[in-house]
Design a protein around this motif. Sequence first.
Motif, short mmCIF file in Angstrom:
data_model
loop_
_atom_site.label_atom_id
_atom_site.label_comp_id
_atom_site.label_asym_id
_atom_site.label_seq_id
_atom_site.Cartn_x
_atom_site.Cartn_y
_atom_site.Cartn_z
N GLN A 161 0.83 -1.20 0.00
CA GLN A 161 0.00 0.00 0.00
C GLN A 161 0.87 1.25 0.00
O GLN A 161 0.59 2.22 -0.73
CB GLN A 161 -0.92 -0.01 1.22
N ALA A 162 1.93 1.25 0.82
CA ALA A 162 2.84 2.40 0.86
C ALA A 162 3.52 2.59 -0.49
O ALA A 162 3.69 3.73 -0.97
CB ALA A 162 3.88 2.22 1.96
N ASP A 165 1.04 4.03 -3.04
CA ASP A 165 0.82 5.46 -2.84
C ASP A 165 1.88 6.29 -3.57
O ASP A 165 1.60 7.40 -4.05
CB ASP A 165 0.84 5.79 -1.35
N ILE A 166 3.10 5.77 -3.63
CA ILE A 166 4.18 6.47 -4.33
C ILE A 166 4.09 6.25 -5.83
O ILE A 166 4.19 7.19 -6.62
CB ILE A 166 5.55 6.00 -3.80
N ILE A 167 3.88 4.99 -6.23
CA ILE A 167 3.88 4.64 -7.66
C ILE A 167 2.72 5.32 -8.39
O ILE A 167 2.89 5.85 -9.49
CB ILE A 167 3.81 3.11 -7.83
N VAL A 190 9.03 -12.01 2.44
CA VAL A 190 8.52 -12.14 1.08
C VAL A 190 8.74 -10.83 0.35
O VAL A 190 8.40 -9.77 0.86
CB VAL A 190 7.01 -12.49 1.08
N VAL A 191 9.34 -10.90 -0.84
CA VAL A 191 9.54 -9.70 -1.64
C VAL A 191 8.21 -9.31 -2.28
O VAL A 191 7.63 -10.10 -3.05
CB VAL A 191 10.60 -9.93 -2.73
N PRO A 192 7.68 -8.13 -1.99
CA PRO A 192 6.38 -7.73 -2.53
C PRO A 192 6.41 -7.65 -4.06
O PRO A 192 7.45 -7.41 -4.68
CB PRO A 192 6.14 -6.35 -1.91
N LEU A 198 8.78 -0.10 -7.93
CA LEU A 198 9.31 1.02 -7.14
C LEU A 198 10.81 1.15 -7.35
O LEU A 198 11.33 2.27 -7.44
CB LEU A 198 9.00 0.79 -5.66
N ARG A 199 11.50 0.04 -7.46
CA ARG A 199 12.94 0.06 -7.73
C ARG A 199 13.23 0.71 -9.08
O ARG A 199 14.21 1.45 -9.24
CB ARG A 199 13.48 -1.36 -7.70
#
Length: 318
Positions: A161-162, A165-167, A190-192, A198-199
């Motif tokens: 969710q965080a 919000d940025i993406i 776990v890698v979301p 985002l990366r």
Amino acid sequence: RHHRDVPWCPFTTQDLSALLRIGEQLYFSSPEFEALIEWELVALDAERQAQAAAEQAPSAIQRQAAGISDEQQASYRRQVAVADGALRSVGLFFPQMAEMERIERSLNWLADVCERLQQRALTSDLLVRLMEQAARLDIDERLEPCVQLAAIKRDVDEWSQAASDIIDSRQPIDLREVAKLLEKGRNMDVVPVSYQTLRGLQQTALDLQARTDKLVERTEVQELVQRPNYEETVALASACTAFGRFEPSNFARLRAALAKSDEWGAEVMSMFVPVLEPAMPPQVQLDVQLEAVQYRLRRALGLAAIDGPQPEAQGNAD
């Protein structure tokens, strides 16, 4: 529910027992009647084995959830397999078939999850599938593996969710905030799913920052041939504007360099326009034209020299 690998039979032990009660009212016996009596005994014994296995299931499931894989657990698994085989061999339908299958699958599920949690071998998709399987198997949510999966799922959902919000926002990104969120994502069990997205935003911003720093640095070198050309500078400025989510710290200096170049170009064009006009007044002599060109060239070269850095020694000499 029909059990796996068992030919469908609509009759149960209760049906067989009812048939025998009817036969007991007859005044004669037969081999078929004796066979039915033997069949009932076998069926009731299979039911007793399944009932004994089912009664021990909660304890075995608790031990499996604690990661215990000893001889006691192995013995219980064999007991379940024997009871399941006994039910399937009778040739009747037993509701206990589904329970034996559920117990076996629950034990396998718990063993698999415990191992994956220990090795941190989980993905986002696998996490969702495991939780769906637990719900179908009706595994107690209070068991430690289930508690851990639920906690991981909450962390992943909160992180996602965080990140969303940025993406999904159109506001400029804060590289420090993004770096902090990515660091948290790297250290999770776990890698979301949205981690790479985002990366990618971070990499684009860092790349634009690095390119801008290098280009602005090149505008200050003394040798003209080492300075960035106009097309390169315009392309980088356009890339920053097109990205729209991040403005490099040197972007103002980049725009200032472009503004100077545009100003210089406009000045040069204004100098040569009168000379390059095809229709010159007849009274203007050739030597006057040459003198005008020389004067404008000197002004253009003077502007270029002012725009670029000057050697310190030369500046002192001037």
